[in-house]
Motif scaffolding. Structure first.
Motif, PDB file in Angstrom:
ATOM      1  N   ILE A 209     -12.945 -23.782  53.194  1.00 46.71           N
ATOM      2  CA  ILE A 209     -13.325 -22.367  53.333  1.00 46.71           C
ATOM      3  C   ILE A 209     -12.882 -21.592  52.098  1.00 46.71           C
ATOM      4  N   ASN A 210     -11.650 -21.827  51.659  1.00 52.78           N
ATOM      5  CA  ASN A 210     -11.138 -21.125  50.486  1.00 52.78           C
ATOM      6  C   ASN A 210     -11.972 -21.433  49.247  1.00 52.78           C
ATOM      7  N   ILE A 211     -12.315 -22.694  49.060  1.00 50.44           N
ATOM      8  CA  ILE A 211     -13.113 -23.078  47.886  1.00 50.44           C
ATOM      9  C   ILE A 211     -14.445 -22.336  47.882  1.00 50.44           C
ATOM     10  N   LEU A 212     -15.125 -22.293  49.035  1.00 48.66           N
ATOM     11  CA  LEU A 212     -16.414 -21.603  49.115  1.00 48.66           C
ATOM     12  C   LEU A 212     -16.263 -20.097  48.968  1.00 48.66           C
ATOM     13  N   PHE A 213     -15.241 -19.534  49.598  1.00 49.64           N
ATOM     14  CA  PHE A 213     -15.006 -18.093  49.507  1.00 49.64           C
ATOM     15  C   PHE A 213     -14.798 -17.692  48.047  1.00 49.64           C
ATOM     16  N   VAL A 214     -13.929 -18.411  47.364  1.00 55.87           N
ATOM     17  CA  VAL A 214     -13.638 -18.100  45.961  1.00 55.87           C
ATOM     18  C   VAL A 214     -14.881 -18.294  45.094  1.00 55.87           C
ATOM     19  N   ALA A 215     -15.655 -19.339  45.355  1.00 61.42           N
ATOM     20  CA  ALA A 215     -16.868 -19.588  44.565  1.00 61.42           C
ATOM     21  C   ALA A 215     -17.861 -18.437  44.722  1.00 61.42           C
ATOM     22  N   HIS A 216     -18.063 -17.967  45.964  1.00 61.80           N
ATOM     23  CA  HIS A 216     -18.982 -16.847  46.190  1.00 61.80           C
ATOM     24  C   HIS A 216     -18.456 -15.569  45.525  1.00 61.80           C
ATOM     25  N   ALA A 217     -17.164 -15.318  45.678  1.00 61.19           N
ATOM     26  CA  ALA A 217     -16.581 -14.120  45.085  1.00 61.19           C
ATOM     27  C   ALA A 217     -16.646 -14.176  43.559  1.00 61.19           C
ATOM     28  N   ASP A 218     -16.302 -15.323  42.977  1.00 61.63           N
ATOM     29  CA  ASP A 218     -16.353 -15.464  41.518  1.00 61.63           C
ATOM     30  C   ASP A 218     -17.763 -15.212  40.993  1.00 61.63           C
ATOM     31  N   ALA A 219     -18.765 -15.753  41.690  1.00 61.27           N
ATOM     32  CA  ALA A 219     -20.159 -15.564  41.254  1.00 61.27           C
ATOM     33  C   ALA A 219     -20.554 -14.092  41.319  1.00 61.27           C
ATOM     34  N   ALA A 220     -20.139 -13.409  42.380  1.00 63.02           N
ATOM     35  CA  ALA A 220     -20.500 -11.996  42.539  1.00 63.02           C
ATOM     36  C   ALA A 220     -19.746 -11.103  41.548  1.00 63.02           C
ATOM     37  N   LEU A 221     -18.530 -11.480  41.198  1.00 59.46           N
ATOM     38  CA  LEU A 221     -17.709 -10.655  40.309  1.00 59.46           C
ATOM     39  C   LEU A 221     -17.907 -10.970  38.829  1.00 59.46           C
ATOM     40  N   ARG A 222     -18.553 -12.092  38.532  1.00 60.64           N
ATOM     41  CA  ARG A 222     -18.757 -12.507  37.137  1.00 60.64           C
ATOM     42  C   ARG A 222     -19.398 -11.403  36.284  1.00 60.64           C
ATOM     43  N   PRO A 223     -20.418 -10.685  36.788  1.00 63.28           N
ATOM     44  CA  PRO A 223     -21.013  -9.626  35.949  1.00 63.28           C
ATOM     45  C   PRO A 223     -20.020  -8.511  35.572  1.00 63.28           C
ATOM     46  N   LEU A 224     -18.938  -8.378  36.347  1.00 66.09           N
ATOM     47  CA  LEU A 224     -17.922  -7.371  36.033  1.00 66.09           C
ATOM     48  C   LEU A 224     -16.876  -7.912  35.064  1.00 66.09           C
ATOM     49  N   GLY A 225     -16.958  -9.212  34.772  1.00 66.32           N
ATOM     50  CA  GLY A 225     -15.967  -9.841  33.905  1.00 66.32           C
ATOM     51  C   GLY A 225     -14.688 -10.192  34.647  1.00 66.32           C
ATOM     52  N   LEU A 226     -14.786 -10.358  35.975  1.00 68.62           N
ATOM     53  CA  LEU A 226     -13.607 -10.624  36.792  1.00 68.62           C
ATOM     54  C   LEU A 226     -13.772 -11.894  37.610  1.00 68.62           C
TER      55      LEU A 226
END
Length: 143
Positions: free
Chosen positions: A14-31
Motif C-alpha cells: 500500500i505504501n509503495i503504491l501510495f507514494v508512487a501515485h503521490a510522487d507522480a501527481a507532485l512531480r509537476p511541482l518539483g516535489l
C-alpha cells in the motif's frame, strides 16, 4: 491454494503504491511525497520555531537524512534555514512564499489519493479502519 498475505506485506505494498501515485501527481511541482509531507508538517507548526531536530523526531529520521531533505527543499526555494535566536547551535526552518503557491495543489493531491484509497467504505467502516490503523501504529511504535 494461495498463501495468506501478512499485514506487514500489505502495508508495504500500500505504501509503495501510495507514494508512487503521490510522487507522480507532485512531480509537476518539483516535489516528492516525502518532501510534501515535510512541508505540510512545517505548515502545521505555523509560526512555531521548527528546528532540524524537531523534524527528525517527528518523522523518525536521522540528522543527515533531514539535512538532505532540507537542502533539496532550500535549493528549490520552498524553505529557508537560519541560526536560532534561542539556541545558536540549532537551525530554524521556515517556509517561503513559494510554498503558498503549491500548498493548494498538494492538499488536492492528498485528498484525491485519500478518496481513492477509501472508495467504497462506509462512514462507519472508515472510523473502524482509522481505529485499526491507529492500533497497528501504536503496536509497532512500542519499543
Amino acid at each position: 491454494m494461495d498463501s495468506p498475505v501478512f499485514p506487514g506485506d500489505l502495508f508495504k505494498m500500500i505504501n509503495i503504491l501510495f507514494v508512487a501515485h503521490a510522487d507522480a501527481a507532485l512531480r509537476p511541482l518539483g516535489l516528492t511525497c516525502a518532501q510534501s509531507d515535510l512541508l505540510e508538517y512545517l505548515a502545521e507548526r505555523g509560526a512555531e520555531e521548527t528546528t532540524v531536530q524537531d523534524i527528525g523526531q517527528h518523522f523518525h529520521l536521522k540528522h543527515p537524512t533531514v539535512i538532505g531533505f532540507l537542502h533539496r527543499l532550500e535549493q528549490k526555494g520552498f524553505v529557508t534555514s537560519s541560526v536560532s535566536q534561542r539556541d545558536r547551535r540549532c537551525r530554524v526552518i521556515r517556509l517561503t512564499e513559494k510554498f503558498d503557491e503549491v500548498q493548494r495543489v498538494m492538499r488536492e493531491t492528498r485528498d484525491t489519493i485519500d478518496a481513492r484509497v477509501t472508495r467504497g467504505f462506509t462512514a462507519e467502516e472508515l472510523i473502524q479502519l482509522e481505529e485499526y490503523l491507529s492500533r497497528v501504529y501504536h503496536n509497532i511504535s512500542e519499543v
